[in-house]
Design an enzyme around this catalytic site. Sequence first.
Site, short mmCIF file in Angstrom:
data_model
loop_
_atom_site.label_atom_id
_atom_site.label_comp_id
_atom_site.label_asym_id
_atom_site.label_seq_id
_atom_site.Cartn_x
_atom_site.Cartn_y
_atom_site.Cartn_z
N GLU A 94 -5.30 -0.16 -7.64
CA GLU A 94 -4.25 0.76 -8.06
C GLU A 94 -3.18 -0.07 -8.76
O GLU A 94 -2.69 -1.04 -8.18
CB GLU A 94 -3.60 1.44 -6.84
CG GLU A 94 -4.17 2.77 -6.49
CD GLU A 94 -3.50 3.40 -5.28
OE1 GLU A 94 -3.38 4.62 -5.26
OE2 GLU A 94 -3.11 2.68 -4.33
N ASN A 117 -3.45 6.19 -0.67
CA ASN A 117 -2.91 6.40 0.69
C ASN A 117 -2.20 7.73 0.85
O ASN A 117 -2.13 8.27 1.96
CB ASN A 117 -2.00 5.23 1.09
CG ASN A 117 -2.83 4.04 1.54
OD1 ASN A 117 -3.87 4.22 2.19
ND2 ASN A 117 -2.41 2.85 1.18
N SER A 152 0.82 -1.21 0.00
CA SER A 152 0.00 0.00 0.00
C SER A 152 0.85 1.26 0.00
O SER A 152 0.32 2.35 -0.03
CB SER A 152 -0.95 0.00 1.20
OG SER A 152 -0.38 -0.62 2.31
N HIS A 190 -2.68 -2.98 -6.11
CA HIS A 190 -3.11 -2.62 -4.76
C HIS A 190 -4.64 -2.66 -4.65
O HIS A 190 -5.33 -1.87 -5.29
CB HIS A 190 -2.57 -1.22 -4.41
CG HIS A 190 -2.89 -0.79 -3.03
ND1 HIS A 190 -3.12 0.51 -2.67
CD2 HIS A 190 -3.04 -1.51 -1.88
CE1 HIS A 190 -3.38 0.59 -1.39
NE2 HIS A 190 -3.35 -0.63 -0.88
#
Length: 287
Positions: free
Chosen positions: A154, A192, A119, A142
């Site tokens: 992702e 993130n 992540s 991800h």
Amino acid sequence: MTVERVFVAGAGLMGHGIAQVHAAIGKAVTVYEPELTRAEAGVARIAGNLERAVAKGKLAPEAREATLARLAATADIAAAADADLVVEAVFEDVEVKTGLWAALDPIAPVHAVFASNTSSIAIDRLAGAVSAPRRERFVGMHFFSPVPVMPLIELIRGTATSDETEAVVRTLAAELGKQVIVSADRPGFIVNRILMPFLAEAMRAYEEGLGTAEDIDTGAKVGLNHPMGPLELADFIGLDVCLGIMRVLQEGFGQPHFAPPRVLEELVAAGHLGQKTGRGFHAYPRG
Ligand code: CAA
């Protein structure tokens, strides 16, 4: 290359979900943990998810059985020998991840795509753990939690990732019914990078007594229409996972808004990791 056989390393919150969605679309999936009981617990968790879906009338019992029949648990890393795709979803720690990839490299077939569910850690850093020819088949893939529910992947290309590898991930994402966004290989990628400062600011607000944990979460839920408040979401993701991601962001960007709040460090040090341990910013009574 079409993906038929998937090896998922890690059977935790992300790993079991990733295994579930691949088995649900017909892939043969092996769930790996170094301890068999943990791999089996991951498969049992999937069985529980499927059972709830059957009970709600959203899944036919035959589909549940077929999905479960496509899942195997193992503690033998050599089971990666017939994988078309290896997905790594182990703890967010560079040493843990690179150690695993280095072990998998000589075992998995030459054609296998290596996808990390990291992540936040740079794909190039992880790809450095495998032999040079493998790096063109190394990619970031991800997922978001709960994996069966969240329709996003992702995709992160490292310097060496080939167009063919990106195409394999895109085809698979389409089969999984998930939308792809592409992020450059920078700390935290897109989601993130945005999410963690938000969670950290909520934690700092809590730390300084701006409001109760309940009121901070209600502010985001009712005032911003978020499905979960930031403290509740951090508990759901895992406070250790959040701390690991914030450290990567802080190291990568060096800006104060990425620094992990003291309260987060303290909760993790005390073993209060959120939902999975029964306590984080909120309490989660067992059962
Ligand atoms: N596994 C599988 N399915 C689940 C689930 C789980 N753990 N939790 C909930 N669901 C399903 C439910 O079965 C239900 O499905 P149906 O609609 O088909 O019945 C659906 O999700 C909605 O669940 P509920 O009605 O029980 O609860 P809810 O409406 O409160 O939704 C939620 C639960 C989907 C988790 C919602 O609260 C939500 O979207 N929360 C935010 C999640 C989020 O932001 N995830 C990203 C985290 S960041 C991340 O993962 C990446 C990282 O690197 C840290």
